[in-house]
Structure formats: structure tokens, C-alpha cells
Design a protein around this motif. Sequence first.
Motif: not given
Length: 263
Positions: A150-159, A173-175, A248-255
Motif C-alpha cells: 500500500k506504500t506504492k498507493e501512498l506515493v501515487a496519491f502524493l504524485i 480517505n484515499a487509501l 488501479q486506484y479508485w480515487w484517480s477517477e476525478m483526475t
Amino acid sequence: MNILVVDDKRLAVNALIRILGEIDPSWPVEGVTSGEEALVIAKGNRPDVVFLDIEMPGISGLELARRLREMSQDINIVFVTAHSEYALEAHGLYPSGYLLKPATEDDVRRALENLRHPVASGTSARLQAHCFGTFDIMVDGKPVPFKRSKTKELVAFLIDRQGARVNSDELVNALWEDGVSSVSRRAQVRNLISDMRSTFDALGVGDVIVRGRDALAILPDAVDCDYYRFLKGDLEAVNNYNGEYMNQYWWSEMTLANLNGGW
């Protein structure tokens, strides 16, 4: 300068890698023995220079060069072959060099000094993020080995946040899609941050992370990212956008919606 060596003979690959290491040991160099492997690597992490054999089983060197040029017109192709008769056909692909085996260190140096598409020294960030399609994060062209998936997803969210600072509640909320914040979840976030920092520090890129009181961000200028280049209008990044973003991440839909809204 990211370099890829392709030859169906492993001894030839290793010999060229040794020469490149003598010229500059800081360059990230990968070597593969098939065109299929080369295409996979090139899609995930575009090389600046490809040293390429011509006669190979499966995908020939000439066909592989055509496919690589379709990915990016700025890739430098240097053919390294024992067959001089291919020179005319190879010339039509506008290579940066045509070396006859066995290539010497002087041959390789001259090819690198006369690239058709010069590679600016010192401008390539060691940390590379691939956001279009499935997200991936690399240092010097190699996947970052986090201890926690899940650390990879954390980095993805920061980017995705492009340098904006986020707090622990935003990360929860994101992870976790249910968005439930708890003592346990916040503890997990701290563990993920610790994993990210220790991994980046070990790889020598720890300075990409900015920390404040309950705030965390990544320095956009320290990341070579297709998404960031797209936002700046980089033609190659625009052409490479395939309608998918960190899928692969649900929160990316807005971007993703914002990206597609500009089309």
C-alpha cells in the motif's frame, strides 16, 4: 541517461554493459535478449538510448527500432551488428549510430557523443513515475521495492496531488475507500509513511519528500512524470496519453475526468 541494450546473445549484452559502465557508471543500464522484453521495458520506462542488434529471432532489430520510434521519436537507436549489409535499410530509420561488432569503447563513446537526439545531462530526475495506464514508480529505471504494497498507493496519491500537502485524514480517505478514520488506520498511515521514507532514503532520493506538522507532500520537480509533462503540454506525453490514468486506484477517477475533459 537511461540506456537499454538488446541482443539475443547474453554475452554480447554483458560486454556492452561493461563498456557503458566504464564510460559512466552512474548511468542506469538494462540489458535484455529479446525484442519482446525490450518493448515491455520501453513502455514502462522510456530509454534515452537503445543499443540494438539487428539479426534476432522473433522481433528483428529493424522491426523493434520501428516500434520504439512509434513510442517516441526522440529515442536514440544505435545499431550494433556483425552484418554491414543492413546499413542502408537501417539508415532509413534515422539511427544515432551503426556499429560493427565487436564494438569498442571508442566506438560507443563516439556514438554517445553524436546522438541524433542529445540527452541533456543533469535534467533527468532519478525518481520516475508512470501514471498513464497502471501506476508505477521507479528509481534509475528500476521498480521501487517498498516493504508494504500500500506504500506504492501512498506515493501515487502524493504524485496525483502535484505537490499539495495532505494530512493523515486525507490519506486515510484515499487509501481506504470506506473513508473510515480510526486510531488503527492512522497508525497504518504512519507505517506507510515510514516505509516510504526509509525506502527512498536507502535509494538516495529521500529529499523528494516534504514533511510538516501532520502534512506530507512530494516535490513535483524531483519526479520525471508523464502526467506532469502532459500538464506542461509536452507533445510526447500528450501523444502517449491513452485515456487511462492510475487505473488501479479508485480515487484517480476525478483526475481522469479532468484529463479527458480536455480532449
